[in-house]
Design an enzyme around this catalytic site. Structure first.
Site, PDB file in Angstrom:
ATOM      1  N   ARG A 181      -4.165  10.667   4.193  1.00 51.14           N
ATOM      2  CA  ARG A 181      -3.013  11.560   4.257  1.00 51.14           C
ATOM      3  C   ARG A 181      -2.031  11.335   3.115  1.00 51.14           C
ATOM      4  O   ARG A 181      -1.392  12.272   2.645  1.00 51.14           O
ATOM      5  CB  ARG A 181      -2.252  11.323   5.557  1.00 51.14           C
ATOM      6  N   ARG A 213      -8.384  -0.324   5.001  1.00 51.73           N
ATOM      7  CA  ARG A 213      -7.482   0.610   4.326  1.00 51.73           C
ATOM      8  C   ARG A 213      -6.177  -0.065   3.933  1.00 51.73           C
ATOM      9  O   ARG A 213      -5.500   0.390   3.012  1.00 51.73           O
ATOM     10  CB  ARG A 213      -7.167   1.798   5.239  1.00 51.73           C
ATOM     11  N   ASP A 261       4.771   0.540  12.239  1.00 49.41           N
ATOM     12  CA  ASP A 261       3.540  -0.081  11.735  1.00 49.41           C
ATOM     13  C   ASP A 261       3.369  -1.518  12.241  1.00 49.41           C
ATOM     14  O   ASP A 261       2.288  -2.097  12.083  1.00 49.41           O
ATOM     15  CB  ASP A 261       3.522  -0.077  10.197  1.00 49.41           C
ATOM     16  N   CYS A 309      -4.188  12.944  12.619  1.00 45.60           N
ATOM     17  CA  CYS A 309      -5.084  11.797  12.554  1.00 45.60           C
ATOM     18  C   CYS A 309      -4.998  11.086  13.887  1.00 45.60           C
ATOM     19  O   CYS A 309      -4.284  11.527  14.786  1.00 45.60           O
ATOM     20  CB  CYS A 309      -4.763  10.882  11.376  1.00 45.60           C
ATOM     21  N   LYS A 349       0.836  -1.212   0.000  1.00 43.78           N
ATOM     22  CA  LYS A 349       0.000   0.000   0.000  1.00 43.78           C
ATOM     23  C   LYS A 349       0.865   1.254   0.000  1.00 43.78           C
ATOM     24  O   LYS A 349       0.664   2.159  -0.809  1.00 43.78           O
ATOM     25  CB  LYS A 349      -0.896  -0.010   1.249  1.00 43.78           C
ATOM     26  N   ASN A 350       1.820   1.317   0.920  1.00 49.78           N
ATOM     27  CA  ASN A 350       2.566   2.569   1.100  1.00 49.78           C
ATOM     28  C   ASN A 350       3.582   2.826  -0.006  1.00 49.78           C
ATOM     29  O   ASN A 350       4.178   3.898  -0.066  1.00 49.78           O
ATOM     30  CB  ASN A 350       3.236   2.597   2.481  1.00 49.78           C
ATOM     31  N   ASP A 398       5.530  20.075   7.995  1.00 46.44           N
ATOM     32  CA  ASP A 398       6.464  21.202   7.892  1.00 46.44           C
ATOM     33  C   ASP A 398       7.721  20.854   7.084  1.00 46.44           C
ATOM     34  O   ASP A 398       8.225  21.689   6.329  1.00 46.44           O
ATOM     35  CB  ASP A 398       6.824  21.739   9.294  1.00 46.44           C
ATOM     36  N   ARG A 425       1.097  14.522  13.108  1.00 44.50           N
ATOM     37  CA  ARG A 425       1.530  14.267  11.729  1.00 44.50           C
ATOM     38  C   ARG A 425       1.658  15.546  10.901  1.00 44.50           C
ATOM     39  O   ARG A 425       0.946  15.759   9.927  1.00 44.50           O
ATOM     40  CB  ARG A 425       0.607  13.239  11.065  1.00 44.50           C
TER      41      ARG A 425
HETATM   42  N1  EPU Z   1       6.786  14.592  10.820  1.00 43.38           N
HETATM   43  C1  EPU Z   1       6.898  15.935  11.150  1.00 43.38           C
HETATM   44  N2  EPU Z   1       6.921  16.846  10.125  1.00 43.38           N
HETATM   45  C2  EPU Z   1       6.849  16.468   8.821  1.00 43.38           C
HETATM   46  C3  EPU Z   1       6.734  15.106   8.499  1.00 43.38           C
HETATM   47  C4  EPU Z   1       6.709  14.181   9.529  1.00 43.38           C
HETATM   48  O1  EPU Z   1       6.966  16.308  12.309  1.00 43.38           O
HETATM   49  O2  EPU Z   1       6.871  17.350   7.944  1.00 43.38           O
HETATM   50  C5  EPU Z   1       6.736  13.584  11.901  1.00 43.38           C
HETATM   51  C6  EPU Z   1       5.352  12.916  11.952  1.00 43.38           C
HETATM   52  O3  EPU Z   1       4.452  13.666  12.709  1.00 43.38           O
HETATM   53  C7  EPU Z   1       5.683  11.578  12.573  1.00 43.38           C
HETATM   54  C8  EPU Z   1       7.109  11.279  12.084  1.00 43.38           C
HETATM   55  O4  EPU Z   1       7.613  12.537  11.620  1.00 43.38           O
HETATM   56  O5  EPU Z   1       5.679  11.683  13.966  1.00 43.38           O
HETATM   57  C9  EPU Z   1       7.226  10.255  10.974  1.00 43.38           C
HETATM   58  O6  EPU Z   1       6.420  10.643   9.894  1.00 43.38           O
HETATM   59  P1  EPU Z   1       6.704  10.247   8.381  1.00 43.38           P
HETATM   60  O7  EPU Z   1       6.618  11.468   7.556  1.00 43.38           O
HETATM   61  O8  EPU Z   1       7.954   9.418   8.293  1.00 43.38           O
HETATM   62  O9  EPU Z   1       5.474   9.296   8.076  1.00 43.38           O
HETATM   63  P2  EPU Z   1       4.415   9.368   6.892  1.00 43.38           P
HETATM   64  O10 EPU Z   1       5.100   9.557   5.597  1.00 43.38           O
HETATM   65  O11 EPU Z   1       3.324  10.313   7.263  1.00 43.38           O
HETATM   66  C10 EPU Z   1       4.516   6.791   6.377  1.00 43.38           C
HETATM   67  C11 EPU Z   1       3.520   5.679   6.310  1.00 43.38           C
HETATM   68  C12 EPU Z   1       3.031   5.323   7.708  1.00 43.38           C
HETATM   69  C13 EPU Z   1       4.248   4.925   8.546  1.00 43.38           C
HETATM   70  C14 EPU Z   1       5.293   6.052   8.531  1.00 43.38           C
HETATM   71  C15 EPU Z   1       6.571   5.685   9.256  1.00 43.38           C
HETATM   72  C16 EPU Z   1       2.440   6.061   4.199  1.00 43.38           C
HETATM   73  C17 EPU Z   1       1.209   6.391   3.462  1.00 43.38           C
HETATM   74  N3  EPU Z   1       2.381   6.091   5.512  1.00 43.38           N
HETATM   75  O12 EPU Z   1       3.822   7.904   6.956  1.00 43.38           O
HETATM   76  O13 EPU Z   1       2.182   4.202   7.567  1.00 43.38           O
HETATM   77  O14 EPU Z   1       3.838   4.675   9.866  1.00 43.38           O
HETATM   78  O15 EPU Z   1       5.630   6.383   7.174  1.00 43.38           O
HETATM   79  O16 EPU Z   1       7.134   4.535   8.738  1.00 43.38           O
HETATM   80  O17 EPU Z   1       3.462   5.755   3.596  1.00 43.38           O
HETATM   81  C18 EPU Z   1       0.297   2.864   7.993  1.00 43.38           C
HETATM   82  O18 EPU Z   1       0.500   2.272   6.918  1.00 43.38           O
HETATM   83  O19 EPU Z   1      -0.528   2.431   8.852  1.00 43.38           O
HETATM   84  C19 EPU Z   1       1.022   4.090   8.293  1.00 43.38           C
HETATM   85  C20 EPU Z   1       0.617   4.967   9.208  1.00 43.38           C
END
Ligand code: EPU
Length: 441
Positions: A95, A402, A310, A119, A23-24, A127, A124
């Protein structure tokens, strides 16, 4: 209508299960398809609600999409992008659709994308995504809940991420493919899904080097260098980790096919330490079994290659019945222990303080009526219910839909007593249902 899952636990799971596409990874490849003019085809696409939402987002932007259920493929024809605005009603539902921001900025030099907001699992923020785009020469305004990003031209530069954010790394990669000069992302995310995105972009004609390490360099190319492609996405390591947990939890024995075992190295080593037997049987299959009571384990979630957040809830489900006290620390999200009150209903002994959980293993879990609060918390309840004697029900299963393709079918194939039903009409429905609604096909 409210669908639920009913599980009669206590059965040893046995047999073979095949893992779907990630998925991701696939959601980001779909956004990346916007960069090349023409029809890109992606294979190994799981039939999930999130994929359906992303298809709708791409359609909103003017791309033409097609989903082939039998072939498990989608076509994204991005010959024309007629709209640069991704609306709140779709982005707030998922997201991951925020990643169209980078692709639109790259291709059209302008994008208006709804801010996804927080969420259930945490704030999340985005920035780092925005700072990255600004560093490339984009002017970004936040107006009425939307990010409006505009650039005369994008110019490559060095971008350091404070934390290796998966989404920020992806958005910056997508925006910089068509920038002038080279962009260097330092402290980049190293997840397999990032490598898949880089491979996809390179197949299209981009020049991305270093994906899978903490430094990724994107050498800008011209629009005419990018061509539509056919591409097969990687297997879903989190779905694989879920079925590994299921075989272990029920003291069963099974083969998991279509996986890349090296994407699960850390998780596998922790499960082995707990007492599971995990054997490689060919390059894309493993055999998983567990003959004895599990032992407690300590886990700290970390960005890849550390223990995946995850899979934290799945490991916690196993720890609830392990011998001894496990300490589980969630270091990525502020609120990713929402399975805890539900597991407690089943007799689990868990003491939680902020992002630490002390799990004192009990002999058995008991069945209960449960609520899924998010995707992975929901998956951990499935594992717990499979272990518990008697009938458990899980509500709010749209969260689970999802991320898990044909969940009940796959579990039934390995011997689980699991049914999806509708609260108003107790008859079993949707035995073979995929998770894309008809309107999305
Ligand atoms: N963060 C910030 N600022 C930013 C971006 C991230 O503070 O601009 C923080 C987030 O709040 C969080 C941490 O950094 O606390 C990690 O966030 P990241 O950006 O790495 O995660 P993501 O891209 O939003 C993806 C996966 C998540 C998975 C995370 C970590 C997708 C669609 N989602 O999220 O998957 O947990 O990486 O590996 O790729 C899931 O599949 O259930 C899921 C939540």
């Amino acid at each position: 209508m409210a669908e639920k899952i009913r599980i009669i636990g206590g059965k040893q799971l046995k047999g073979e299960v095949s893992i779907s596409g990630a998925k991701n990874a696939v959601l980001k490849l779909m956004a990346a398809a916007l960069l090349a003019k023409g029809a890109t085809k992606i294979y190994n696409v799981p039939e999930l609600t999130d994929v359906g939402i992303m298809l709708n987002v791409l359609e909103q932007l003017g791309a033409k999409t097609q989903y082939d259920r039998l072939e498990k493929s989608i076509v994204v024809d991005a010959t024309e992008i007629t709209n640069i605005r991704a609306g709140y009603e779709l982005v707030s539902r998922m997201r991951a659709s925020f990643v169209v921001l980078g692709a639109l900025v790259g291709r059209c030099k302008e994008a208006i994308v709804a801010l996804p907001g927080g969420c259930a699992i945490g704030e999340r923020k985005v920035d780092f995504h925005i700072k990255g785009l600004e560093a490339l020469g984009t002017t970004v305004k936040i107006e009425n809940g939307y990010v409006h990003a505009k650039a005369k031209k994008l110019v490559g530069t060095d971008i350091y991420l404070d934390i290796p954010s998966v989404g920020a790394t992806e958005n910056i990669m997508l925006a910089s493919v068509l920038a002038e000069g080279s962009t260097r992302i330092q402290n980049a995310a190293q997840e397999p899904e990032i490598i898949d995105l880089a491979n996809f972009l390179n197949a299209m004609g981009a020049d991305v080097v270093g994906a899978g390490t903490s430094e990724i360099v994107i050498n800008g190319v011209k629009q005419e260098d990018l061509k539509p492609i056919e591409y097969t996405t990687i297997p879903d390591r989190i779905e694989a980790g879920t079925y590994m947990a299921a075989f272990i939890a029920t003291h069963g024995k099974g083969i998991i096919r279509n996986i890349f075992p090296n994407h699960l190295t850390f998780y596998t080593s922790k499960l082995t330490k707990m007492g599971a037997d995990i054997k490689l049987i060919d390059p894309t299959s493993i055999e998983v079994s567990c003959r004895r009571r599990l032992e407690a384990i300590n886990i700290i979630t970390q960005p890849y290659p550390g223990f995946p957040t995850d899979l934290q809830s799945l490991a916690m489900a196993l720890a609830t019945v392990a011998d001894g006290v496990s300490i589980i620390t969630e270091s990525l999200y502020e609120n990713r222990f929402m399975q805890v009150p539900e597991l407690r209903k089943m007799g689990a002994d868990i003491h939680q303080e902020r992002n630490h959980a002390l799990v004192k293993g009990v002999k058995n879990l008991t069945s209960a009526n449960l609520q899924a609060s998010d995707l992975r918390a929901g998956a951990s309840l499935v594992i717990a219910a499979l272990m518990a004697e008697g009938e458990s029900t899980i509500d709010n299963i749209y969260h689970i839909d999802r991320g898990y393709e044909l969940l009940e079918n796959k579990f039934r194939m390995i011997g689980a007593d699991i049914q999806r039903y509708n609260e108003e009409e107790p008859a079993v429905i949707n035995q073979n249902k995929g998770n894309l609604s008809e309107s999305q096909l």
